[in-house]
Design a protein around this motif. Sequence first.
Motif, PDB file in Angstrom:
ATOM      1  N   THR A 120       0.833  -1.205   0.000  1.00  0.00           N
ATOM      2  CA  THR A 120       0.000   0.000   0.000  1.00  0.00           C
ATOM      3  C   THR A 120       0.862   1.246   0.000  1.00  0.00           C
ATOM      4  OG1 THR A 120      -1.801   1.173   1.138  1.00  0.00           O
ATOM      5  CG2 THR A 120      -0.190   0.085   2.525  1.00  0.00           C
ATOM      6  N   ASP A 267      -2.911  -8.669   1.512  1.00  0.00           N
ATOM      7  CA  ASP A 267      -4.229  -8.019   1.598  1.00  0.00           C
ATOM      8  C   ASP A 267      -4.558  -7.606   3.028  1.00  0.00           C
ATOM      9  OD1 ASP A 267      -4.592  -8.297  -1.119  1.00  0.00           O
ATOM     10  OD2 ASP A 267      -5.786 -10.134  -0.963  1.00  0.00           O
ATOM     11  N   LYS A 271      -5.199  -3.721   4.242  1.00  0.00           N
ATOM     12  CA  LYS A 271      -6.460  -3.301   4.870  1.00  0.00           C
ATOM     13  C   LYS A 271      -6.234  -2.729   6.261  1.00  0.00           C
ATOM     14  CE  LYS A 271      -9.365  -6.518   2.249  1.00  0.00           C
ATOM     15  NZ  LYS A 271     -10.177  -7.769   2.289  1.00  0.00           N
ATOM     16  N   THR A 297      -4.818   0.289  -2.467  1.00  0.00           N
ATOM     17  CA  THR A 297      -4.806  -1.165  -2.579  1.00  0.00           C
ATOM     18  C   THR A 297      -3.471  -1.606  -3.183  1.00  0.00           C
ATOM     19  OG1 THR A 297      -5.695  -1.187  -4.827  1.00  0.00           O
ATOM     20  CG2 THR A 297      -7.289  -1.158  -2.996  1.00  0.00           C
TER      21      THR A 297
END
Length: 324
Positions: A120, A267, A271, A297
Amino acid sequence: MNIARKLFVLASLGLVMSGAYADDTPAYPSRQVTLIVPFSPGGGTDTTSRFLAQKLGEIWKQSVVIENKPGASGMIGAGFVARAKPDGYTLMMGNIGTQSINPSLYKMPYDSKTAFEPITEVAELPLILVVNPKENIKSVKDLIDTAKKEPGKLFFSSSGAGSSMQLAAEVFQKDAQIKMTHVPFAGEGPAITNLLGGQVNVTFGTILGSGPFVKQQRLLALGVTSSKRYPAFPDVPTIAESGLDGYNSVSWVGLLAPKGTPRAVIDKISKDVQTVLQNPEVKQKLINQGALPVGSTPAEFSEKIASDYALYNKIIKDNKITVQ
Protein backbone atom coordinates in the motif's frame (compact mmCIF):
# COMPACT_ATOMS: atom_id res chain seq x y z
CA MET A 1 -13.76 -51.31 -7.30
CA ASN A 2 -11.78 -51.87 -4.10
CA ILE A 3 -8.82 -49.94 -5.52
CA ALA A 4 -11.11 -47.11 -6.59
CA ARG A 5 -12.68 -46.95 -3.13
CA LYS A 6 -9.26 -46.91 -1.45
CA LEU A 7 -8.11 -44.06 -3.67
CA PHE A 8 -11.29 -42.15 -2.87
CA VAL A 9 -10.81 -42.67 0.88
CA LEU A 10 -7.16 -41.60 0.70
CA ALA A 11 -8.05 -38.50 -1.31
CA SER A 12 -10.78 -37.62 1.21
CA LEU A 13 -8.36 -38.02 4.11
CA GLY A 14 -5.89 -35.78 2.31
CA LEU A 15 -8.50 -33.05 1.99
CA VAL A 16 -9.48 -33.35 5.65
CA MET A 17 -5.85 -33.22 6.77
CA SER A 18 -5.22 -30.22 4.50
CA GLY A 19 -8.18 -28.43 6.05
CA ALA A 20 -6.97 -29.29 9.54
CA TYR A 21 -3.52 -27.96 8.76
CA ALA A 22 -4.98 -24.71 7.44
CA ASP A 23 -7.07 -24.34 10.62
CA ASP A 24 -3.95 -24.90 12.74
CA THR A 25 -1.94 -22.25 10.89
CA PRO A 26 -1.67 -19.25 13.23
CA ALA A 27 -3.32 -16.06 12.07
CA TYR A 28 -0.97 -13.39 10.77
CA PRO A 29 0.91 -11.97 12.54
CA SER A 30 1.63 -14.49 15.27
CA ARG A 31 5.03 -12.99 16.19
CA GLN A 32 7.17 -9.88 15.85
CA VAL A 33 7.20 -8.10 12.47
CA THR A 34 10.35 -6.26 11.35
CA LEU A 35 9.91 -3.13 9.26
CA ILE A 36 13.08 -2.22 7.36
CA VAL A 37 13.65 1.48 6.73
CA PRO A 38 16.41 1.80 4.10
CA PHE A 39 17.37 5.27 5.35
CA SER A 40 18.91 6.82 8.45
CA PRO A 41 16.83 7.51 11.58
CA GLY A 42 15.15 10.89 11.83
CA GLY A 43 14.17 11.42 8.19
CA GLY A 44 10.63 11.62 6.83
CA THR A 45 10.47 7.96 5.83
CA ASP A 46 11.77 6.87 9.24
CA THR A 47 9.36 9.12 11.18
CA THR A 48 6.34 7.91 9.22
CA SER A 49 7.46 4.29 9.65
CA ARG A 50 7.74 4.55 13.43
CA PHE A 51 4.32 6.09 13.80
CA LEU A 52 2.71 3.48 11.54
CA ALA A 53 4.56 0.64 13.28
CA GLN A 54 3.18 1.74 16.64
CA LYS A 55 -0.40 1.82 15.35
CA LEU A 56 -0.13 -1.52 13.53
CA GLY A 57 1.34 -3.08 16.67
CA GLU A 58 -1.74 -1.96 18.60
CA ILE A 59 -4.04 -3.61 16.04
CA TRP A 60 -2.02 -6.81 15.69
CA LYS A 61 -1.14 -7.22 19.37
CA GLN A 62 2.39 -7.94 18.18
CA SER A 63 5.44 -5.70 18.20
CA VAL A 64 6.46 -4.07 14.92
CA VAL A 65 10.17 -3.26 15.19
CA ILE A 66 11.90 -0.65 13.03
CA GLU A 67 15.33 -1.59 11.72
CA ASN A 68 17.25 1.11 9.82
CA LYS A 69 19.55 -0.13 7.04
CA PRO A 70 20.74 3.04 5.31
CA GLY A 71 23.18 3.37 2.46
CA ALA A 72 23.48 3.44 -1.33
CA SER A 73 20.35 5.55 -1.82
CA GLY A 74 18.21 2.94 -0.09
CA MET A 75 19.57 -0.03 -2.02
CA ILE A 76 21.24 -1.72 0.97
CA GLY A 77 18.01 -1.96 2.93
CA ALA A 78 15.94 -2.78 -0.14
CA GLY A 79 18.35 -5.53 -1.12
CA PHE A 80 18.07 -7.03 2.35
CA VAL A 81 14.27 -7.16 2.05
CA ALA A 82 14.45 -8.57 -1.48
CA ARG A 83 16.41 -11.54 -0.08
CA ALA A 84 14.23 -12.00 3.02
CA LYS A 85 11.89 -14.92 3.57
CA PRO A 86 8.53 -14.05 1.93
CA ASP A 87 6.35 -14.76 4.95
CA GLY A 88 5.17 -11.25 5.89
CA TYR A 89 7.49 -10.87 8.86
CA THR A 90 10.02 -8.70 7.04
CA LEU A 91 8.57 -5.62 5.35
CA MET A 92 10.04 -2.45 3.90
CA MET A 93 8.98 1.16 3.93
CA GLY A 94 10.14 2.10 0.46
CA ASN A 95 9.69 5.39 -1.31
CA ILE A 96 9.59 6.91 -4.77
CA GLY A 97 13.38 6.78 -4.86
CA THR A 98 13.84 3.11 -4.06
CA GLN A 99 11.09 1.93 -6.41
CA SER A 100 10.62 4.44 -9.25
CA ILE A 101 13.79 6.55 -9.53
CA ASN A 102 16.79 4.39 -8.56
CA PRO A 103 16.31 1.89 -11.42
CA SER A 104 17.03 4.70 -13.90
CA LEU A 105 20.09 6.00 -12.05
CA TYR A 106 21.94 2.96 -10.73
CA LYS A 107 23.06 -0.52 -11.66
CA MET A 108 21.13 -2.36 -8.97
CA PRO A 109 21.88 -5.77 -7.39
CA TYR A 110 18.19 -6.72 -7.67
CA ASP A 111 15.29 -5.98 -10.00
CA SER A 112 13.03 -3.53 -8.19
CA LYS A 113 10.17 -4.36 -10.58
CA THR A 114 10.08 -8.05 -9.64
CA ALA A 115 11.75 -8.31 -6.21
CA PHE A 116 8.84 -6.93 -4.18
CA GLU A 117 5.13 -7.25 -3.56
CA PRO A 118 3.59 -3.75 -3.30
CA ILE A 119 1.25 -3.57 -0.31
CA THR A 120 0.00 0.00 0.00
CA GLU A 121 1.04 3.58 -0.62
CA VAL A 122 1.06 4.94 2.92
CA ALA A 123 1.45 8.66 2.29
CA GLU A 124 2.05 11.21 -0.41
CA LEU A 125 4.63 13.93 0.20
CA PRO A 126 3.95 17.01 -1.91
CA LEU A 127 6.69 19.52 -2.58
CA ILE A 128 6.23 23.27 -2.41
CA LEU A 129 7.59 25.67 -5.02
CA VAL A 130 9.27 28.54 -3.18
CA VAL A 131 11.24 31.66 -4.08
CA ASN A 132 13.08 34.33 -2.15
CA PRO A 133 10.59 37.19 -1.47
CA LYS A 134 13.19 39.65 -2.81
CA GLU A 135 12.75 38.15 -6.28
CA ASN A 136 10.39 39.93 -8.67
CA ILE A 137 8.46 36.66 -8.92
CA LYS A 138 5.11 36.49 -7.15
CA SER A 139 3.32 33.66 -8.96
CA VAL A 140 3.84 30.56 -11.08
CA LYS A 141 3.04 32.68 -14.14
CA ASP A 142 5.71 35.21 -13.16
CA LEU A 143 8.25 32.39 -12.82
CA ILE A 144 7.39 30.93 -16.22
CA ASP A 145 7.41 34.34 -17.93
CA THR A 146 10.78 35.25 -16.38
CA ALA A 147 12.33 31.92 -17.37
CA LYS A 148 11.07 32.28 -20.94
CA LYS A 149 12.57 35.76 -21.25
CA GLU A 150 15.94 34.62 -19.88
CA PRO A 151 16.44 30.89 -20.57
CA GLY A 152 18.92 29.31 -18.17
CA LYS A 153 19.45 32.43 -16.08
CA LEU A 154 17.22 31.35 -13.21
CA PHE A 155 18.90 28.88 -10.82
CA PHE A 156 17.03 26.19 -8.89
CA SER A 157 18.54 24.26 -6.00
CA SER A 158 17.89 20.67 -4.96
CA SER A 159 19.04 18.08 -2.44
CA GLY A 160 21.10 16.34 -5.12
CA ALA A 161 21.17 14.96 -8.65
CA GLY A 162 18.26 12.61 -9.25
CA SER A 163 16.42 13.72 -6.09
CA SER A 164 12.66 14.21 -6.04
CA MET A 165 13.36 17.95 -5.68
CA GLN A 166 15.28 18.04 -8.95
CA LEU A 167 12.83 15.79 -10.78
CA ALA A 168 9.85 17.93 -9.72
CA ALA A 169 11.67 20.92 -11.23
CA GLU A 170 12.49 19.00 -14.41
CA VAL A 171 8.84 18.00 -14.87
CA PHE A 172 7.89 21.65 -14.29
CA GLN A 173 10.34 22.81 -16.96
CA LYS A 174 9.08 20.20 -19.42
CA ASP A 175 5.43 21.13 -18.90
CA ALA A 176 6.08 24.89 -18.96
CA GLN A 177 8.58 24.62 -21.85
CA ILE A 178 11.21 26.65 -20.02
CA LYS A 179 14.86 26.18 -19.06
CA MET A 180 16.41 26.87 -15.65
CA THR A 181 19.86 25.89 -14.35
CA HIS A 182 20.15 23.16 -11.71
CA VAL A 183 22.39 23.64 -8.67
CA PRO A 184 22.57 20.40 -6.63
CA PHE A 185 23.52 20.39 -2.94
CA ALA A 186 24.22 17.62 -0.44
CA GLY A 187 20.79 17.68 1.19
CA GLU A 188 17.76 19.93 1.40
CA GLY A 189 19.23 22.05 4.21
CA PRO A 190 21.97 23.62 2.06
CA ALA A 191 19.54 23.94 -0.86
CA ILE A 192 17.17 26.05 1.28
CA THR A 193 20.01 28.00 2.92
CA ASN A 194 21.30 29.09 -0.48
CA LEU A 195 17.79 30.11 -1.54
CA LEU A 196 17.43 32.21 1.61
CA GLY A 197 20.81 33.78 0.89
CA GLY A 198 19.93 34.64 -2.69
CA GLN A 199 22.54 32.39 -4.33
CA VAL A 200 19.73 30.58 -6.17
CA ASN A 201 16.30 31.78 -7.26
CA VAL A 202 13.88 28.93 -6.72
CA THR A 203 13.50 25.55 -5.02
CA PHE A 204 11.00 22.71 -4.98
CA GLY A 205 11.29 21.96 -1.26
CA THR A 206 9.55 19.56 1.08
CA ILE A 207 6.74 20.80 3.30
CA LEU A 208 8.84 20.07 6.38
CA GLY A 209 11.97 21.72 5.00
CA SER A 210 10.45 24.81 3.38
CA GLY A 211 7.15 25.20 5.21
CA PRO A 212 8.53 26.87 8.36
CA PHE A 213 10.27 29.55 6.27
CA VAL A 214 7.04 30.19 4.37
CA LYS A 215 5.18 30.73 7.64
CA GLN A 216 7.95 33.08 8.77
CA GLN A 217 7.59 34.94 5.43
CA ARG A 218 11.26 34.35 4.68
CA LEU A 219 10.23 32.38 1.59
CA LEU A 220 7.29 32.94 -0.74
CA ALA A 221 5.26 29.88 -1.72
CA LEU A 222 4.07 29.94 -5.34
CA GLY A 223 2.38 26.54 -5.47
CA VAL A 224 2.30 22.93 -4.31
CA THR A 225 3.20 20.05 -6.61
CA SER A 226 0.25 17.80 -5.70
CA SER A 227 -3.11 17.63 -7.48
CA LYS A 228 -4.86 19.06 -4.40
CA ARG A 229 -3.99 21.92 -2.05
CA TYR A 230 -2.08 21.02 1.08
CA PRO A 231 -4.19 21.36 4.28
CA ALA A 232 -1.47 23.21 6.22
CA PHE A 233 -1.22 25.82 3.44
CA PRO A 234 -4.80 26.18 2.16
CA ASP A 235 -4.10 29.55 0.52
CA VAL A 236 -1.24 28.22 -1.60
CA PRO A 237 -2.64 27.02 -4.96
CA THR A 238 -1.56 23.90 -6.75
CA ILE A 239 0.80 24.42 -9.66
CA ALA A 240 -1.83 22.82 -11.89
CA GLU A 241 -4.47 25.38 -10.97
CA SER A 242 -1.91 28.17 -11.38
CA GLY A 243 -1.81 27.67 -15.13
CA LEU A 244 0.22 24.51 -15.65
CA ASP A 245 -2.70 22.19 -16.24
CA GLY A 246 -2.06 18.54 -15.35
CA TYR A 247 1.17 19.16 -13.44
CA ASN A 248 1.66 16.67 -10.61
CA SER A 249 5.00 15.57 -9.14
CA VAL A 250 5.04 14.26 -5.60
CA SER A 251 7.17 11.98 -3.50
CA TRP A 252 5.65 9.13 -1.49
CA VAL A 253 6.34 6.33 0.97
CA GLY A 254 4.79 2.88 0.89
CA LEU A 255 4.96 -0.64 2.29
CA LEU A 256 6.44 -3.52 0.31
CA ALA A 257 7.16 -7.19 1.02
CA PRO A 258 9.52 -9.72 -0.59
CA LYS A 259 8.22 -11.30 -3.79
CA GLY A 260 6.22 -14.45 -3.05
CA THR A 261 4.65 -13.23 0.20
CA PRO A 262 1.18 -14.86 0.42
CA ARG A 263 -1.61 -12.79 -1.11
CA ALA A 264 -3.74 -13.18 2.02
CA VAL A 265 -0.97 -11.60 4.10
CA ILE A 266 -0.50 -8.76 1.61
CA ASP A 267 -4.23 -8.02 1.60
CA LYS A 268 -4.47 -8.11 5.39
CA ILE A 269 -1.59 -5.68 5.88
CA SER A 270 -3.02 -3.36 3.24
CA LYS A 271 -6.46 -3.30 4.87
CA ASP A 272 -5.03 -2.81 8.35
CA VAL A 273 -2.91 0.12 7.16
CA GLN A 274 -5.99 1.64 5.55
CA THR A 275 -7.77 1.32 8.89
CA VAL A 276 -4.91 3.09 10.66
CA LEU A 277 -4.86 5.91 8.09
CA GLN A 278 -8.58 6.59 8.55
CA ASN A 279 -7.96 7.56 12.18
CA PRO A 280 -8.28 11.39 12.52
CA GLU A 281 -5.33 11.51 14.93
CA VAL A 282 -3.14 9.65 12.45
CA LYS A 283 -4.23 11.87 9.56
CA GLN A 284 -3.35 15.04 11.46
CA LYS A 285 -0.04 13.60 12.63
CA LEU A 286 0.98 12.84 9.04
CA ILE A 287 -0.17 16.25 7.79
CA ASN A 288 1.96 17.88 10.48
CA GLN A 289 4.91 15.88 9.16
CA GLY A 290 4.38 17.12 5.60
CA ALA A 291 2.56 14.02 4.37
CA LEU A 292 -0.94 13.24 3.12
CA PRO A 293 -2.34 9.80 4.10
CA VAL A 294 -3.26 7.58 1.14
CA GLY A 295 -3.87 3.89 1.93
CA SER A 296 -4.14 2.42 -1.57
CA THR A 297 -4.81 -1.16 -2.58
CA PRO A 298 -1.89 -3.37 -3.69
CA ALA A 299 -3.03 -3.04 -7.32
CA GLU A 300 -3.26 0.75 -7.08
CA PHE A 301 0.17 0.95 -5.49
CA SER A 302 1.68 -1.25 -8.23
CA GLU A 303 0.21 1.07 -10.84
CA LYS A 304 1.59 4.13 -9.02
CA ILE A 305 5.11 2.68 -8.92
CA ALA A 306 4.97 1.80 -12.62
CA SER A 307 3.57 5.15 -13.77
CA ASP A 308 6.14 7.12 -11.76
CA TYR A 309 8.94 4.96 -13.14
CA ALA A 310 7.77 5.67 -16.69
CA LEU A 311 7.58 9.43 -16.01
CA TYR A 312 10.93 9.82 -14.26
CA ASN A 313 12.81 7.37 -16.45
CA LYS A 314 12.01 9.58 -19.43
CA ILE A 315 12.89 12.76 -17.52
CA ILE A 316 16.22 11.27 -16.39
CA LYS A 317 17.14 10.08 -19.89
CA ASP A 318 15.99 13.25 -21.67
CA ASN A 319 17.99 15.45 -19.29
CA LYS A 320 20.98 13.06 -19.11
CA ILE A 321 20.81 13.05 -15.30
CA THR A 322 23.56 11.01 -13.67
CA VAL A 323 24.80 10.50 -10.12
CA GLN A 324 28.38 10.31 -8.92
